[in-house]
Write a protein that holds these residues in place. Structure first.
Motif, mmCIF file in Angstrom:
data_model
loop_
_atom_site.group_PDB
_atom_site.id
_atom_site.type_symbol
_atom_site.label_atom_id
_atom_site.label_comp_id
_atom_site.label_asym_id
_atom_site.label_seq_id
_atom_site.Cartn_x
_atom_site.Cartn_y
_atom_site.Cartn_z
ATOM 1 N N GLN A 28 43.835 41.908 38.634
ATOM 2 C CA GLN A 28 42.569 42.264 38.002
ATOM 3 C C GLN A 28 42.320 43.768 37.900
ATOM 4 O O GLN A 28 41.450 44.198 37.144
ATOM 5 C CB GLN A 28 41.407 41.607 38.756
ATOM 6 C CG GLN A 28 41.442 40.094 38.698
ATOM 7 C CD GLN A 28 41.424 39.583 37.263
ATOM 8 O OE1 GLN A 28 40.534 39.921 36.488
ATOM 9 N NE2 GLN A 28 42.405 38.803 36.902
ATOM 10 N N THR A 29 43.082 44.588 38.653
ATOM 11 C CA THR A 29 42.815 46.021 38.684
ATOM 12 C C THR A 29 44.110 46.827 38.703
ATOM 13 O O THR A 29 45.004 46.550 39.494
ATOM 14 C CB THR A 29 41.991 46.393 39.938
ATOM 15 O OG1 THR A 29 40.836 45.567 39.995
ATOM 16 C CG2 THR A 29 41.573 47.839 39.920
ATOM 17 N N ILE A 30 44.184 47.844 37.840
ATOM 18 C CA ILE A 30 45.271 48.810 37.878
ATOM 19 C C ILE A 30 44.702 50.095 38.466
ATOM 20 O O ILE A 30 43.662 50.580 38.029
ATOM 21 C CB ILE A 30 45.835 49.102 36.481
ATOM 22 C CG1 ILE A 30 46.386 47.825 35.856
ATOM 23 C CG2 ILE A 30 46.925 50.183 36.559
ATOM 24 C CD1 ILE A 30 46.745 47.986 34.390
ATOM 25 N N THR A 31 45.379 50.625 39.478
ATOM 26 C CA THR A 31 44.931 51.853 40.115
ATOM 27 C C THR A 31 46.040 52.900 40.081
ATOM 28 O O THR A 31 47.222 52.578 39.984
ATOM 29 C CB THR A 31 44.493 51.606 41.574
ATOM 30 O OG1 THR A 31 45.538 50.934 42.276
ATOM 31 C CG2 THR A 31 43.233 50.772 41.645
ATOM 32 N N ARG A 32 45.615 54.160 40.157
ATOM 33 C CA ARG A 32 46.549 55.295 40.180
ATOM 34 C C ARG A 32 46.337 56.033 41.492
ATOM 35 O O ARG A 32 45.196 56.344 41.873
ATOM 36 C CB ARG A 32 46.262 56.230 39.011
ATOM 37 C CG ARG A 32 47.147 57.460 38.987
ATOM 38 C CD ARG A 32 46.867 58.359 37.800
ATOM 39 N NE ARG A 32 45.459 58.706 37.728
ATOM 40 C CZ ARG A 32 44.729 58.639 36.607
ATOM 41 N NH1 ARG A 32 45.239 58.256 35.466
ATOM 42 N NH2 ARG A 32 43.461 58.974 36.635
ATOM 43 N N TRP A 33 47.452 56.321 42.199
ATOM 44 C CA TRP A 33 47.370 57.053 43.452
ATOM 45 C C TRP A 33 46.915 58.476 43.173
ATOM 46 O O TRP A 33 47.411 59.134 42.252
ATOM 47 C CB TRP A 33 48.720 57.041 44.150
ATOM 48 C CG TRP A 33 48.714 57.681 45.509
ATOM 49 C CD1 TRP A 33 47.837 57.457 46.519
ATOM 50 C CD2 TRP A 33 49.649 58.638 45.994
ATOM 51 N NE1 TRP A 33 48.159 58.209 47.617
ATOM 52 C CE2 TRP A 33 49.283 58.947 47.320
ATOM 53 C CE3 TRP A 33 50.765 59.257 45.457
ATOM 54 C CZ2 TRP A 33 49.985 59.859 48.099
ATOM 55 C CZ3 TRP A 33 51.468 60.154 46.237
ATOM 56 C CH2 TRP A 33 51.078 60.446 47.544
ATOM 57 N N THR A 34 45.964 58.981 43.952
ATOM 58 C CA THR A 34 45.425 60.321 43.741
ATOM 59 C C THR A 34 46.352 61.413 44.260
ATOM 60 O O THR A 34 46.165 62.587 43.942
ATOM 61 C CB THR A 34 44.067 60.489 44.448
ATOM 62 O OG1 THR A 34 44.266 60.387 45.871
ATOM 63 C CG2 THR A 34 43.050 59.478 43.969
ATOM 64 N N PRO A 46 42.250 43.833 33.273
ATOM 65 C CA PRO A 46 43.306 43.293 34.117
ATOM 66 C C PRO A 46 44.653 43.466 33.422
ATOM 67 O O PRO A 46 44.711 43.965 32.293
ATOM 68 C CB PRO A 46 42.936 41.824 34.254
ATOM 69 C CG PRO A 46 42.275 41.464 32.974
ATOM 70 C CD PRO A 46 41.558 42.757 32.539
ATOM 71 N N ALA A 47 45.728 43.015 34.049
ATOM 72 C CA ALA A 47 47.076 43.133 33.480
ATOM 73 C C ALA A 47 47.998 42.113 34.122
ATOM 74 O O ALA A 47 47.687 41.545 35.150
ATOM 75 C CB ALA A 47 47.624 44.537 33.706
ATOM 76 N N THR A 48 49.141 41.873 33.498
ATOM 77 C CA THR A 48 50.123 40.951 34.066
ATOM 78 C C THR A 48 51.300 41.678 34.697
ATOM 79 O O THR A 48 51.966 41.136 35.560
ATOM 80 C CB THR A 48 50.649 39.973 33.008
ATOM 81 O OG1 THR A 48 51.216 40.726 31.938
ATOM 82 C CG2 THR A 48 49.542 39.091 32.484
ATOM 83 N N ALA A 49 51.577 42.925 34.261
ATOM 84 C CA ALA A 49 52.681 43.707 34.809
ATOM 85 C C ALA A 49 52.462 45.181 34.489
ATOM 86 O O ALA A 49 51.634 45.526 33.637
ATOM 87 C CB ALA A 49 54.008 43.239 34.220
ATOM 88 N N LEU A 50 53.226 46.044 35.145
ATOM 89 C CA LEU A 50 53.143 47.477 34.922
ATOM 90 C C LEU A 50 54.498 48.012 34.456
ATOM 91 O O LEU A 50 55.538 47.523 34.851
ATOM 92 C CB LEU A 50 52.777 48.220 36.201
ATOM 93 C CG LEU A 50 51.413 47.954 36.800
ATOM 94 C CD1 LEU A 50 51.253 48.739 38.089
ATOM 95 C CD2 LEU A 50 50.319 48.347 35.826
ATOM 96 N N THR A 51 54.448 49.068 33.632
ATOM 97 C CA THR A 51 55.639 49.800 33.215
ATOM 98 C C THR A 51 55.273 51.268 33.131
ATOM 99 O O THR A 51 54.211 51.603 32.618
ATOM 100 C CB THR A 51 56.117 49.340 31.833
ATOM 101 O OG1 THR A 51 56.372 47.936 31.882
ATOM 102 C CG2 THR A 51 57.383 50.050 31.418
ATOM 103 N N ALA A 52 56.133 52.130 33.653
ATOM 104 C CA ALA A 52 55.900 53.578 33.549
ATOM 105 C C ALA A 52 57.166 54.240 33.033
ATOM 106 O O ALA A 52 58.271 53.788 33.323
ATOM 107 C CB ALA A 52 55.508 54.160 34.899
#
Length: 54
Positions: A28-34, A46-52
């Motif tokens: 439900q949540t995508i976060t970015r490390w500070t 929300p999302a199902t997967a991440l890609t960078a």
């Protein structure tokens, strides 16, 4: 090599040349490390997967 915890586990992680992104275990949540300790900033939902890239 010494590892330093930066936060809770997630269902998915992605890393680019600048930071780490985490998808919550409930997707439900995508976060970015500070870059500081265990601090994360919410950037999307929300999302199902991440890609960078980069």
């Amino acid at each position: 090599m010494n590892w330093t915890p930066i936060g809770e586990t997630g269902s998915d992680l992605a890393v680019d040349d600048q930071t780490v992104y985490r998808l919550s275990t409930d997707h439900q949540t995508i976060t970015r490390w500070t870059g500081h300790g265990t601090e994360w900033t919410t950037i999307d939902t929300p999302a199902t997967a991440l890609t960078a890239t980069g």
